[in-house]
Each structure stands twice: as structure tokens, then as C-alpha cells.
Motif scaffolding. Structure first.
Motif, PDB file in Angstrom:
ATOM      1  N   ARG A  34       0.817  -1.202   0.000  1.00  0.00           N
ATOM      2  CA  ARG A  34       0.000   0.000   0.000  1.00  0.00           C
ATOM      3  C   ARG A  34       0.856   1.259   0.000  1.00  0.00           C
ATOM      4  O   ARG A  34       0.390   2.322  -0.379  1.00  0.00           O
ATOM      5  CB  ARG A  34      -0.935   0.005   1.215  1.00  0.00           C
ATOM      6  N   VAL A 196     -11.558   4.775  -2.516  1.00  0.00           N
ATOM      7  CA  VAL A 196     -10.198   4.809  -1.960  1.00  0.00           C
ATOM      8  C   VAL A 196     -10.045   3.771  -0.847  1.00  0.00           C
ATOM      9  O   VAL A 196      -9.241   3.943   0.068  1.00  0.00           O
ATOM     10  CB  VAL A 196      -9.832   6.224  -1.454  1.00  0.00           C
ATOM     11  N   TYR A 198      -8.622   0.927  -0.706  1.00  0.00           N
ATOM     12  CA  TYR A 198      -7.325   0.243  -0.583  1.00  0.00           C
ATOM     13  C   TYR A 198      -6.388   0.974   0.372  1.00  0.00           C
ATOM     14  O   TYR A 198      -5.642   0.348   1.127  1.00  0.00           O
ATOM     15  CB  TYR A 198      -6.677   0.115  -1.956  1.00  0.00           C
ATOM     16  N   THR A 199      -6.437   2.290   0.361  1.00  0.00           N
ATOM     17  CA  THR A 199      -5.557   3.081   1.228  1.00  0.00           C
ATOM     18  C   THR A 199      -6.299   3.667   2.423  1.00  0.00           C
ATOM     19  O   THR A 199      -5.693   4.381   3.226  1.00  0.00           O
ATOM     20  CB  THR A 199      -4.907   4.228   0.437  1.00  0.00           C
ATOM     21  N   SER A 293      -9.547   2.285 -11.398  1.00  0.00           N
ATOM     22  CA  SER A 293      -9.392   2.909 -10.089  1.00  0.00           C
ATOM     23  C   SER A 293      -8.420   4.081 -10.164  1.00  0.00           C
ATOM     24  O   SER A 293      -7.785   4.318 -11.192  1.00  0.00           O
ATOM     25  CB  SER A 293      -8.863   1.885  -9.077  1.00  0.00           C
ATOM     26  N   GLN A 297      -4.797   3.114  -5.782  1.00  0.00           N
ATOM     27  CA  GLN A 297      -5.713   2.080  -5.295  1.00  0.00           C
ATOM     28  C   GLN A 297      -5.454   0.712  -5.911  1.00  0.00           C
ATOM     29  O   GLN A 297      -6.106  -0.269  -5.556  1.00  0.00           O
ATOM     30  CB  GLN A 297      -7.157   2.508  -5.538  1.00  0.00           C
ATOM     31  N   SER A 300      -7.850  -2.444  -6.732  1.00  0.00           N
ATOM     32  CA  SER A 300      -8.422  -3.328  -5.721  1.00  0.00           C
ATOM     33  C   SER A 300      -9.924  -3.482  -5.932  1.00  0.00           C
ATOM     34  O   SER A 300     -10.645  -2.495  -6.115  1.00  0.00           O
ATOM     35  CB  SER A 300      -8.178  -2.754  -4.320  1.00  0.00           C
ATOM     36  N   THR A 303     -12.459  -1.338  -3.976  1.00  0.00           N
ATOM     37  CA  THR A 303     -12.753   0.060  -4.313  1.00  0.00           C
ATOM     38  C   THR A 303     -13.965   0.193  -5.231  1.00  0.00           C
ATOM     39  O   THR A 303     -14.277   1.308  -5.673  1.00  0.00           O
ATOM     40  CB  THR A 303     -11.538   0.728  -4.987  1.00  0.00           C
TER      41      THR A 303
END
Length: 332
Positions: A34, A196, A198-199, A293, A297, A300, A303
């Protein structure tokens, strides 16, 4: 003596600098992927064999005696018109290519970043019953084939590959398990999912569920591995508790919220029709997939998200609400 002090100071700086660099590198590695640059493809942790996923509950609360148990299907086609762009009218109105990835649409055929209530109201629609609402989501791609058409390569930001056409698109409204629903206001904006995720450090706003057409009682937040012959599915359920005041809000979440697990709306909100958008794709087993995405991201599947703007007339919405509250099954 002065030179000796200078050499000693330089040596201390080098030692401290090396230690700091090592600490930063170690922290970066500990943070995992990440913290790194955007990946061209999703990783193995983003995939799940749906046959190994435990059967889950239907996800809806049990209907009570006062439930609005009807359903309304809206036939808006499968985006046969090829309506794509990199805009996001709900999140970034007025900003061309503000999404940084490509969205596919059904419903209102004019929707882009520059749309407003008046232009949406005047536009044509792909919905057979005349619903001018706009429904849209990020496209799904197979990355083993190159981008060949203009709308496939225009997004950039690592979103490449052939866009998979939807084999099926279902737009459905449902009622509330605990009471009657009230009409959505015209031009209400809605959003589900977390672009967002993923983060974000939390899955609190992850809403999309992926699955296989032959295993409807199993779902995952990863790209599904399906039995041969099954369609890959995406199901996106929208919040259905309105504050009674606003058609939009900062952050796009406070005016329209999700009910609790038992179906009860948060205090100060009222149940409105629950929108469900379900997408199906015919994909051979083993084909590598990537959801469009933002670069960081990393495509993922968590998302996944979708947006809509309600442009139904008051008469259309009234019929929809009556059908839900009377427990009937209807088509709009």
C-alpha cells in the motif's frame, strides 16, 4: 584540532544519516504494497474462489408486519450505446476527467461532468419506461488484451486493457423491512462504496459484493473465481435513509445513509426506496481482471463503487413508492 573536530562531526552525521535512511526503508517495507507505487495488475490477495466462500445470509433484515415488501425493476439496457467517460457528476461536478478512470452508464444518455438538473431533465434515456435517472460505475477490464478503442485508453493513470461489456444490468428498487418508504426527491444524488478503500485503512465503506451467477448465496469483496459457464457478478446496494432536507452533501454520505443491520434508519432520517444495481460479465476462467481505479488504489476490487442521480418525474416516483408500499412486483 579543528580538522579533527570537523572529521568527527562528519562521521557522526554519516552514522545518523545512515540510521535514519535504514529506519525509513524499514518502515516503508513494513507498510507493505500500500505504500508503494501503483501496480499494473491486482495481486493474488485480491482474488477469491467463490466455491470456497461460506454460504452467507441473504443480507437483508427479516421483513416485519409493516414492511414495504415490493420491488420495482427498471429496464435501462446494458449500455449498448457505449456511454463512457472519465467524469463523475456526483463527486466532481464541472470537472472534466475528474474521476481519473472510466465509468460506464445506463439511463440518462447525456450524463457527463457538465450536466446539471436542467440538462438531465431534457435528455434522452436508455430506460424503456422513460426514467431519465443516471446510473454509473467504474468499468471492468481484461488486462490480457490491449486498449483499442478511444474510450478504453483515454482514462490513463494505469487503467488499461479491453473494457468488458456487461452481459446483464439489473436496476432494481426495494422497500424497507421495517416500514413504508417515502419518495426520493427529484435530483437526489447517491453514492455507494469507497473508491479509496485500498488506502483508507478501514473497510467501513466497502459495499460492493462480487460473486458468481450460479452461486447467489455466496459473495466476496475479491475478484471471484467462478465455475466455468458462470457469469461474474457485481452487486452494488445504495444507502436508503434520507435526511429529508438535502439532495447532496459534502462527502456525499451524510444526506443519504445506510440503515442498521435490522433495517432501522438512523435518527433523523426516513426510509426511501433502496436502489440495487447488479452487473453480470461473461468471462472465461483464468482471465486477468482489473477494476478501473485511482492509481494508488491498485485496481483493488474493494474500491468498487457506483453513483446515481434520481431524475424520475414525481409521477414515476409516486408509482414506484406505491408499488413498494403495497408489496407488489412491478416494472417501471
Amino acid at each position: 584540532m579543528v580538522n579533527e573536530h570537523r572529521l568527527l562531526t562528519l562521521l557522526i552525521c554519516l552514522v545518523l544519516g545512515g540510521g535514519l535512511a535504514a529506519a525509513v526503508l524499514g518502515a516503508s517495507r513494513a507498510a507493505g504494497p500500500r505504500a508503494g507505487a501503483a501496480s499494473a495488475h491486482p495481486g493474488p490477495d485480491d482474488r477469491a474462489d467463490v466455491r470456497e466462500v461460506p454460504r452467507g445470509p441473504a443480507g437483508a433484515a427479516a421483513a416485519g408486519p409493516d414492511a414495504s415488501a415490493g420491488s420495482v425493476s427498471v429496464d435501462c439496457g446494458r449500455n449498448e450505446e457505449g456511454h463512457y467517460n472519465e467524469d463523475n457528476l456526483v463527486v466532481s461536478p464541472g470537472l472534466r476527467s475528474g474521476a481519473h478512470h472510466t465509468h460506464g452508464y445506463v439511463g440518462n444518455l447525456s450524463t457527463d461532468a457538465m450536466s446539471d438538473d436542467a440538462s438531465l431533465d431534457a435528455a434522452a434515456t436508455s430506460c424503456r419506461g422513460g426514467d431519465r435517472s443516471t446510473y454509473y460505475w467504474p468499468v471492468l477490464r481484461r488486462v490480457d488484451r490491449p486498449s483499442a478503442r478511444p474510450h478504453e485508453s483515454s482514462a490513463g493513470h494505469g487503467n488499461t486493457g479491453e473494457i468488458l461489456p456487461e452481459a446483464s444490468v439489473s436496476v432494481e428498487f426495494r422497500g424497507s423491512p421495517v416500514g413504508k418508504v417515502v419518495a426520493m426527491p427529484r435530483f437526489l444524488r447517491g453514492m455507494t462504496g469507497d473508491a479509496v478503500a485500498y488506502t483508507a485503512g478501514s473497510d467501513a465503506d466497502v459495499r460492493a459484493r462480487w460473486g458468481c451467477s450460479g452461486l447467489p448465496d455466496r459473495s466476496t469483496t475479491g475478484y471471484p473465481r467462478c465455475p466455468e459457464g458462470d457469469r461474474i457478478t457485481r452487486t452494488l446496494v445504495f444507502p436508503s435513509c434520507w435526511n429529508g432536507l438535502d439532495t447532496a452533501s459534502a462527502g456525499h454520505r451524510s444526506h443519504l445513509r445506510f440503515p442498521a443491520a435490522n433495517g432501522v434508519c438512523p435518527q433523523g432520517t426516513f426510509p426511501v426506496p433502496e436502489l440495487r444495481v447488479s452487473l453480470g460479465y461473461e468471462v472465461p476462467p483464468g482471465v486477468p481482471l482489473a477494476l478501473d481505479s485511482f492509481p494508488e488504489q491498485r485496481h483493488s476490487p474493494k474500491t468498487d463503487h457506483a453513483m446515481f442521480v434520481n431524475v424520475m418525474t414525481e409521477a414515476q416516483m409516486s408509482r414506484l413508492v406505491d408499488c413498494l408500499n403495497q408489496g407488489r412486483t412491478c416494472r417501471a
